[in-house]
Design a protein around this motif. Structure first.
Motif, PDB file in Angstrom:
ATOM      1  N   TYR A  50       9.728  53.200  66.082  1.00 22.30           N
ATOM      2  CA  TYR A  50      11.108  53.584  66.376  1.00 22.30           C
ATOM      3  C   TYR A  50      11.815  52.505  67.206  1.00 22.30           C
ATOM      4  O   TYR A  50      12.967  52.171  66.959  1.00 22.30           O
ATOM      5  CB  TYR A  50      11.131  54.925  67.113  1.00 22.30           C
ATOM      6  CG  TYR A  50      12.505  55.494  67.272  1.00 22.30           C
ATOM      7  CD1 TYR A  50      13.079  56.255  66.254  1.00 22.30           C
ATOM      8  CD2 TYR A  50      13.264  55.261  68.414  1.00 22.30           C
ATOM      9  CE1 TYR A  50      14.360  56.768  66.387  1.00 22.30           C
ATOM     10  CE2 TYR A  50      14.538  55.772  68.555  1.00 22.30           C
ATOM     11  CZ  TYR A  50      15.080  56.524  67.535  1.00 22.30           C
ATOM     12  OH  TYR A  50      16.349  57.035  67.656  1.00 22.30           O
ATOM     13  N   VAL A  51      11.109  51.948  68.201  1.00 21.26           N
ATOM     14  CA  VAL A  51      11.669  50.886  69.039  1.00 21.26           C
ATOM     15  C   VAL A  51      11.914  49.628  68.205  1.00 21.26           C
ATOM     16  O   VAL A  51      12.817  48.852  68.477  1.00 21.26           O
ATOM     17  CB  VAL A  51      10.730  50.602  70.239  1.00 21.26           C
ATOM     18  CG1 VAL A  51      11.116  49.324  70.968  1.00 21.26           C
ATOM     19  CG2 VAL A  51      10.728  51.777  71.196  1.00 21.26           C
ATOM     20  N   GLY A  52      11.088  49.417  67.191  1.00 19.85           N
ATOM     21  CA  GLY A  52      11.261  48.279  66.297  1.00 19.85           C
ATOM     22  C   GLY A  52      10.404  47.087  66.653  1.00 19.85           C
ATOM     23  O   GLY A  52      10.556  46.019  66.056  1.00 19.85           O
ATOM     24  N   SER A  53       9.502  47.252  67.609  1.00 21.96           N
ATOM     25  CA  SER A  53       8.588  46.166  67.957  1.00 21.96           C
ATOM     26  C   SER A  53       7.401  46.733  68.719  1.00 21.96           C
ATOM     27  O   SER A  53       7.427  47.871  69.173  1.00 21.96           O
ATOM     28  CB  SER A  53       9.294  45.098  68.802  1.00 21.96           C
ATOM     29  OG  SER A  53       9.760  45.643  70.005  1.00 21.96           O
ATOM     30  N   GLY A  54       6.370  45.924  68.812  1.00 22.35           N
ATOM     31  CA  GLY A  54       5.169  46.356  69.503  1.00 22.35           C
ATOM     32  C   GLY A  54       4.253  47.151  68.596  1.00 22.35           C
ATOM     33  O   GLY A  54       4.467  47.271  67.387  1.00 22.35           O
ATOM     34  N   THR A  55       3.218  47.696  69.217  1.00 16.85           N
ATOM     35  CA  THR A  55       2.227  48.504  68.513  1.00 16.85           C
ATOM     36  C   THR A  55       1.945  49.742  69.345  1.00 16.85           C
ATOM     37  O   THR A  55       2.440  49.873  70.470  1.00 16.85           O
ATOM     38  CB  THR A  55       0.909  47.726  68.350  1.00 16.85           C
ATOM     39  OG1 THR A  55       0.357  47.496  69.663  1.00 16.85           O
ATOM     40  CG2 THR A  55       1.104  46.399  67.640  1.00 16.85           C
ATOM     41  N   GLY A  56       1.097  50.610  68.820  1.00 12.77           N
ATOM     42  CA  GLY A  56       0.665  51.756  69.601  1.00 12.77           C
ATOM     43  C   GLY A  56       0.015  51.335  70.904  1.00 12.77           C
ATOM     44  O   GLY A  56       0.174  51.990  71.935  1.00 12.77           O
ATOM     45  N   ARG A  57      -0.686  50.214  70.868  1.00 15.17           N
ATOM     46  CA  ARG A  57      -1.339  49.720  72.100  1.00 15.17           C
ATOM     47  C   ARG A  57      -0.328  49.255  73.140  1.00 15.17           C
ATOM     48  O   ARG A  57      -0.509  49.488  74.335  1.00 15.17           O
ATOM     49  CB  ARG A  57      -2.307  48.591  71.775  1.00 15.17           C
ATOM     50  CG  ARG A  57      -3.555  49.093  71.119  1.00 15.17           C
ATOM     51  CD  ARG A  57      -4.494  47.930  70.825  1.00 15.17           C
ATOM     52  NE  ARG A  57      -5.589  48.397  70.008  1.00 15.17           N
ATOM     53  CZ  ARG A  57      -6.854  48.394  70.396  1.00 15.17           C
ATOM     54  NH1 ARG A  57      -7.180  47.922  71.569  1.00 15.17           N
ATOM     55  NH2 ARG A  57      -7.790  48.845  69.600  1.00 15.17           N
ATOM     56  N   THR A  58       0.725  48.575  72.712  1.00 12.40           N
ATOM     57  CA  THR A  58       1.716  48.145  73.701  1.00 12.40           C
ATOM     58  C   THR A  58       2.454  49.347  74.275  1.00 12.40           C
ATOM     59  O   THR A  58       2.770  49.377  75.461  1.00 12.40           O
ATOM     60  CB  THR A  58       2.713  47.115  73.125  1.00 12.40           C
ATOM     61  OG1 THR A  58       3.330  47.637  71.960  1.00 12.40           O
ATOM     62  CG2 THR A  58       2.045  45.801  72.827  1.00 12.40           C
TER      63      THR A  58
END
Length: 118
Positions: A50-58
């Motif tokens: 949804y944020v458009g960047s990163g991963t579940g870990r971030t």
């Protein structure tokens, strides 16, 4: 170390910056989490998407550092499992929210929030 440096330079830093404020990425994650309605959840990966960047870990890193500032229990594992750092408290809060459950897991089919207003 190289992976962490690449994450930070990509705008995915999660640690507190000057003045004790969350990084811009962390602030975006926290904004999304704060908007999750009562009885609904998003997985860590859902938030990143949804944020458009990163991963579940971030997203998990943001939540571990700043989650106390928002409705942290509404971010769950993709399997519907509660926050692994405090599962009993997360389950208590999810149930109090009226979140659809299947035993000790969230029923993701019924409870997943897609980011649109209800």
């Amino acid at each position: 170390m190289r992976e962490r440096a690449a994450s930070v330079s990509a705008g995915l830093g999660t640690r507190i910056v000057e003045g004790g404020r969350p990084t811009p990425y962390a602030a975006r994650v926290l904004d999304v989490v704060e908007r999750i309605p009562r009885g609904k959840v998003m997985s860590y990966g859902d938030v990143a998407e949804y944020v458009g960047s990163g991963t579940g870990r971030t997203v998990g890193a943001v939540m571990s550092r700043h989650g106390h500032e928002v409705h942290w229990h509404r971010v769950v594992q993709s399997t519907g499992g509660p926050n692994p750092a405090s599962p009993e408290e997360a389950l208590r809060r999810l149930r109090a929210d009226g979140t659809p459950m299947r035993g000790d897991k969230v029923n993701m089919r019924l409870a997943r929030w897609d980011g649109r207003q209800e």
